[in-house]
Design an enzyme around this catalytic site. Sequence first.
Site, PDB file in Angstrom:
ATOM      1  N   ILE A 168       9.032  -4.818  18.037  1.00 20.04           N
ATOM      2  CA  ILE A 168       7.889  -4.068  18.558  1.00 20.04           C
ATOM      3  C   ILE A 168       6.860  -3.893  17.448  1.00 20.04           C
ATOM      4  CG2 ILE A 168       7.157  -2.002  19.770  1.00 20.04           C
ATOM      5  CD1 ILE A 168       9.230  -3.878  21.228  1.00 20.04           C
ATOM      6  N   SER A 242       1.231  -8.072  33.297  1.00 13.22           N
ATOM      7  CA  SER A 242      -0.232  -8.155  33.293  1.00 13.22           C
ATOM      8  C   SER A 242      -0.774  -7.985  31.880  1.00 13.22           C
ATOM      9  CB  SER A 242      -0.818  -7.080  34.218  1.00 13.22           C
ATOM     10  OG  SER A 242      -0.633  -5.775  33.681  1.00 13.22           O
ATOM     11  N   CYS A 243      -0.104  -7.175  31.077  1.00 12.07           N
ATOM     12  CA  CYS A 243      -0.521  -6.987  29.684  1.00 12.07           C
ATOM     13  C   CYS A 243      -0.125  -8.191  28.829  1.00 12.07           C
ATOM     14  CB  CYS A 243       0.110  -5.718  29.122  1.00 12.07           C
ATOM     15  SG  CYS A 243      -0.269  -4.220  30.068  1.00 12.07           S
ATOM     16  N   LEU A 244       1.047  -8.751  29.082  1.00  5.26           N
ATOM     17  CA  LEU A 244       1.468  -9.943  28.347  1.00  5.26           C
ATOM     18  C   LEU A 244       0.490 -11.091  28.557  1.00  5.26           C
ATOM     19  CD1 LEU A 244       5.345 -10.030  28.909  1.00  5.26           C
ATOM     20  CD2 LEU A 244       4.104  -9.301  26.872  1.00  5.26           C
ATOM     21  N   GLU A 368       5.448 -13.402  23.392  1.00  4.31           N
ATOM     22  CA  GLU A 368       4.662 -13.533  24.624  1.00  4.31           C
ATOM     23  C   GLU A 368       5.044 -14.796  25.402  1.00  4.31           C
ATOM     24  OE1 GLU A 368       3.726 -10.848  24.235  1.00  4.31           O
ATOM     25  OE2 GLU A 368       2.440 -10.454  22.533  1.00  4.31           O
ATOM     26  N   THR A 370       8.278 -17.919  25.014  1.00  7.30           N
ATOM     27  CA  THR A 370       8.606 -19.069  24.174  1.00  7.30           C
ATOM     28  C   THR A 370       8.080 -20.362  24.790  1.00  7.30           C
ATOM     29  OG1 THR A 370      10.693 -19.427  25.316  1.00  7.30           O
ATOM     30  CG2 THR A 370      10.731 -17.923  23.418  1.00  7.30           C
TER      31      THR A 370
END
Length: 389
Positions: A168, A242-244, A368, A370
Amino acid sequence: MTTILANSDVLALDGLFSAEELRLRDTVRVFVRERIKPNIKKWYEDAYFPVEIAREMGALGLLGMHLKGYGCPGRSAVEYGIAAMELEAGDSGLRTFVSVQGSLAMSAIHKWGSEEQKTTYLPGMARGEIIGCFGLTEPTAGSDPSSMATTAVRDGDGWVLNGAKRWIGLASIAQVAVIWAATEDGVRGFLVPTGTRGFTATPIEPKLSMRASIQCDIELDEVRLPESAMLPAARGLRGPFSCLNEARYGIIWGAMGAARDSYEEALKYSLERVQFDKPLAGYQLTQEKLVNMLLEIQKGTLLAIHTGRLKDAGVLEPVQISVGKLNNCREAIAICREARTILGGNGITLDYSPLRHANNLESVRTYEGTDEVHTLILGQHITGQPAFR
């Protein structure tokens, strides 16, 4: 040398940008040249992230720059991509900070948060005064977030969170963490002030990649939160995904920044380094390497521009983001490695950027999604057959 490097834009891609976009590019490029490049060797060697740079980037309008309102810059997707490219020409770790802050933590609040949450956090995050992190990945759930083990259980009029997160970014210096947890109502997002009892963030060390950046393990031990900590509009994995996708989009541009910087370093070196009575650039094998690098950088940049225009038009599909993330990361890391070969033994030192970029890109191609995950996303799209299991 300036003329020679300018000749590298053989497709005249600069002509695809507006005057305002080029001004932004030049502003960020100067910032990278003056603030990042003179320091990145020591930052990388010392595994040091310069926390003070957050406010400097905020002052330049680089944090949450694609978001509108609440003190956010409200720039276009293409402008955000341009900034990502220039920042990653400095170092992936510094571009990653902008991505974690803006594309992940701020986007989660902007997309799914309450009005109170937005007004409480977004203005300070845009200025770099508040740092956020995004807790999705777990020790046993990287590419498969549906197997999430972190839980949030109702307790009276609040929630209790238990679990662990891994890799993180920024968690040990953040003031607020976006934590995704499994509930009886599916996966939900929570805003956790990092000073909350039971929240512990520990930097992962030592690392061979992204050394001028911070990645952490997070432990959540009976973390108690009020009902108001939940992101009210986020239900299921659609929220974090949606954020990724916002972060993946920035990587399409950023990877080409690392590739371009490596190519330019190799080109400059090949023109100055004399072997057997002439510059390395005068040999056919060297020219072949440089040409192959340039072709992929030009194609990858064109792909990034097209993707950005689709995003600004509101028609960009997630599978198209996978095209860019897979292709540009894969090509960028190959370019950086090839650039190192032109530098010879000198290329393994931190006096030159290509191997540092290549090491960083090992992380960029992993987070995000591989290569394998994006390959299967595209495979399912073209065949209609899911092959993840």
